[in-house]
Design a protein around this motif. Structure first.
Motif, mmCIF file in Angstrom:
data_model
loop_
_atom_site.group_PDB
_atom_site.id
_atom_site.type_symbol
_atom_site.label_atom_id
_atom_site.label_comp_id
_atom_site.label_asym_id
_atom_site.label_seq_id
_atom_site.Cartn_x
_atom_site.Cartn_y
_atom_site.Cartn_z
ATOM 1 N N MET A 178 -8.294 -8.434 11.188
ATOM 2 C CA MET A 178 -7.726 -7.392 10.327
ATOM 3 C C MET A 178 -6.444 -7.869 9.671
ATOM 4 O O MET A 178 -5.832 -8.838 10.101
ATOM 5 N N ALA A 179 -6.049 -7.120 8.672
ATOM 6 C CA ALA A 179 -4.821 -7.476 7.947
ATOM 7 C C ALA A 179 -3.584 -7.199 8.789
ATOM 8 O O ALA A 179 -2.507 -7.713 8.518
ATOM 9 N N ILE A 213 -1.912 -2.518 2.250
ATOM 10 C CA ILE A 213 -2.993 -3.489 2.488
ATOM 11 C C ILE A 213 -3.817 -3.673 1.221
ATOM 12 O O ILE A 213 -4.156 -4.782 0.838
ATOM 13 N N PHE A 237 -0.241 -6.571 0.391
ATOM 14 C CA PHE A 237 1.142 -6.590 0.842
ATOM 15 C C PHE A 237 2.128 -6.865 -0.295
ATOM 16 O O PHE A 237 2.965 -7.757 -0.218
ATOM 17 N N MET A 264 3.760 -3.218 11.745
ATOM 18 C CA MET A 264 2.547 -3.685 11.077
ATOM 19 C C MET A 264 2.886 -4.485 9.826
ATOM 20 O O MET A 264 2.207 -5.436 9.483
ATOM 21 N N MET A 265 3.931 -4.075 9.147
ATOM 22 C CA MET A 265 4.271 -4.737 7.882
ATOM 23 C C MET A 265 5.043 -6.026 8.097
ATOM 24 O O MET A 265 5.077 -6.879 7.234
ATOM 25 N N LYS A 272 4.577 -8.466 10.145
ATOM 26 C CA LYS A 272 3.941 -9.705 10.633
ATOM 27 C C LYS A 272 3.450 -10.602 9.519
ATOM 28 O O LYS A 272 3.106 -10.146 8.482
#
Lengths: 389, 224
Positions: free
Chosen positions: B76-77, B145, B149, B221-222, B224
């Motif tokens: 996954m993203a 996503i 990004f 989440m953002m 990484k």
């Protein structure tokens, strides 16, 4: 064989468009069928030669009947393996199957020395490279794509300008390949300048004004998706065209070998592949798409839910460019490999929401087993034919 | 071909948004229950509190479904752990709303000072705001996503997260103010009413606490 290709592989070319709901499965069948035929008929020539002649040393086949039986064995083996694999849901490559089949009968007839291992290595290398190049291509195209549209201050405005640009660019490649394949031009520069760029500009202008007349939405995301939903129909068509150009060789290469024996009584001579054989292959693929591809694409259309139009466009654009470039270089590569590579590339650019890692692993395994399995089946059929014949 | 149906797994983001919609619905129903409570319409309040309980169950079921579908086989993203922890936090928002509803159901209030009632209502309104922002944040995460990004989209997401944090801070202030009010009014309130009011306040501020935790996960989440 051509039917099996059409039923299995060709459906892939349209699957991203159907999956992203750009077109209905019925439309996809018609478009894919026509374009696969066109691609096979007009673009299919040089690759056909490579597969027919490249893998085995023709001077070692003294009896023309061996070539006939062998080609039949290779065709049957590839078709059987393709149907069996499809039954189990394995995404095997038709290119692998036929090359495995050719090598299989060759080894049975004259031992391993008959196989041109250098050529074989080159072909295998291109299989390994094509997903990697597909991935790199897709990664950068997707990055450039998002940078040019979504990262701008005014994504709606950038979408209006950049969408035609990307679509135009796809046509530069199409135009160039048209020159090289259909008109048999040799100079890449002439192709780009005389055909690719003018066609790209025309498409850019037409798309630009179409978008200017009615941009689907004020929301850049909805709007961009809507533009690319339409563009995807074109890029998918482009994949179908490229696919026809490459994979018709699988079905037709051995047929051309049989034809050469039948008409001249000799194998291994420099014979041009007659147009009608290419047409036959193209027709086979088109019928395959229409009969079985329909069902496949319908399933795809209902099941793939997380593929958006922009990603679908990027996958199609990257894969088609790689496949056509390979076709220009005369290297047989697999559309499936390149598309899988492109999907992974987009994943790495963090554009894909979820990819099934297990399936990626299965795909890679199936890539490795196809050549030996098709070779074994072909060897067995060849033995039987030689005894019976 | 069959493989294409398998290659693209169902992304968890649409289900996450669906879960968040149910959570939002739960909190909004609680807000209406609080309004009924405030105006003394206890029959309506009870009906709505029971509805909160039911919606929380729905959210739980969606949560389980997402967990089951989110195997480690997916690429996954964003990191799978972050998604799972985020889901847990988002679900906690509904849980906290259910806790408040429970307190509303166990006891009808006696005569409460108007100030306290106002403040409780205000806390309710603010926590709905936090829950609404969490919903916006997960919708925006989907866009982050979608855009691969893009910086602009990430910036918008950070904006939402900051808003959630400031709402949470505000509720903390209201919470303290309520504690003071209850103690100031110690003589006018029964022991039971005081306990009841303080617990409603505590569970309400929990809603925004969990909303903030969820927002922090989105931030991870953002990153990484």
């Amino acid at each position: 064989m051509a039917w099996a290709i059409g039923a299995n592989d060709a459906a892939n070319s349209m699957s991203t468009a159907v999956g992203a709901k750009a077109i209905t499965p019925k439309q996809a069948v018609i478009i894919a069928g026509l374009l696969e035929f066109t691609g096979a008929y007009f673009f299919g020539k040089s690759v056909t030669e490579t597969i027919r002649k490249g893998i085995l040393d023709p001077t070692m086949i003294t009896d023309p009947m061996v070539l006939v039986y062998g080609s039949v064995a290779a065709l049957l083996a590839a078709t059987i393996w393709l149907i069996v694999a499809t039954k189990f849901g394995l995404p095997v490559s038709t290119t692998h199957s036929i090359i495995g089949g050719i090598a299989g009968y060759g080894i049975v007839y004259a031992g391993t020395a008959i196989v041109n291992w250098g050529k074989m290595g080159q072909v295998v290398l291109s299989w390994i490279l094509s997903p990697i190049i597909g991935a790199i291509m897709a990664y950068f195209i997707f990055k450039a794509f998002t940078k040019s549209i979504f990262e701008r201050k005014d994504p709606v405005r950038s979408a209006r300008i950049w969408s035609p640009f990307w679509i135009g660019l796809a046509f530069v490649v199409i135009g160039t390949m048209f020159y090289i394949k259909v008109l048999h031009g040799k100079d890449l520069k002439t192709g780009v300048l005389m055909y690719g760029i003018p066609l790209g500009i025309i498409v850019f202008v037409v798309t630009y004004f179409l978008i200017k007349l009615r941009f689907p939405s004020s929301d850049p995301f909805v709007g961009v998706e809507a533009i690319f939903r339409k563009a995807q129909v074109v890029t998918s068509g482009y994949v179908a065209l490229a696919h026809g150009a490459n994979d018709v060789a699988n079905a037709i290469g051995p047929v051309a070998a049989v034809y050469a024996v039948a008409t001249m009584g000799l194998g291994g001579m420099e014979v041009p592949v007659p147009r009608w054989i290419l047409a036959l292959g193209g027709l086979g693929i088109a019928v395959g798409v229409a009969t079985y591809g329909y069902r496949v694409m319908e399933t795809v259309g209902k099941k793939i839910t997380e593929l958006t139009n922009t990603r679908g466009f990027t996958i199609d654009f990257s894969a088609a460019t790689v496949v056509l470039a390979a076709s220009w270089l005369g290297l047989p590569i697999s559309t499936t490999h390149t598309v899988v590579g492109a999907v992974i590339g987009i994943g790495l650019a963090r554009g894909v929401k979820a990819i099934n890692k297990d399936i990626v692993r299965d795909i890679i395994i199936s890539w490795f087993v196809t050549v030996p399995v098709a070779g074994l089946i072909s060897a067995a059929i060849f033995k039987v034919l030689m005894v019976v014949g | 071909m069959q493989v294409w149906t398998k290659l693209f797994a169902k992304s968890p983001f649409k289900p996450l948004i669906k879960h968040s919609e149910v959570v939002l619905n739960t909190v909004e129903t609680l807000e209406r229950a609080l309004q009924a409570w405030h105006s003394g319409n206890y029959g309506e309040m009870e009906r709505l509190a029971i509805e909160v309980d039911r919606l929380e169950d729905v959210a739980d079921r969606i949560k389980e479904e997402i967990r089951d579908s989110l195997s480690s086989k997916l690429m996954m993203a964003v990191a799978r752990e972050d998604v799972l922890i985020y889901l847990h936090m988002q679900d906690k928002v509904a849980d906290a709303a259910e806790d408040t509803a429970k307190w509303l159901l166990v006891k009808r209030p006696g005569e409460l000072p108007a100030e306290i009632k106002e403040l409780i209502l205000q806390m309710g309104t603010e926590s709905i705001k936090a829950a609404k922002l969490v919903h916006e944040a997960i919708v925006q995460m989907d866009r982050v996503i979608e855009s691969g990004f893009a910086d602009g989209e990430i910036e918008k997401e950070y904006g939402l997260i900051r808003k959630i944090e400031s709402v949470e801070k505000e509720i903390d202030g209201l919470d303290t103010r309520l504690m003071q009010l209850v103690l100031e009014n110690a003589e006018n309130l029964s022991w039971g009413d005081g306990f009841y009011v303080l617990n409603i306040a505590r569970t309400l501020s929990n809603i925004s606490d969990k909303a903030k935790d969820a927002a922090e996960r989105i931030r991870l989440m953002m990153n990484k």
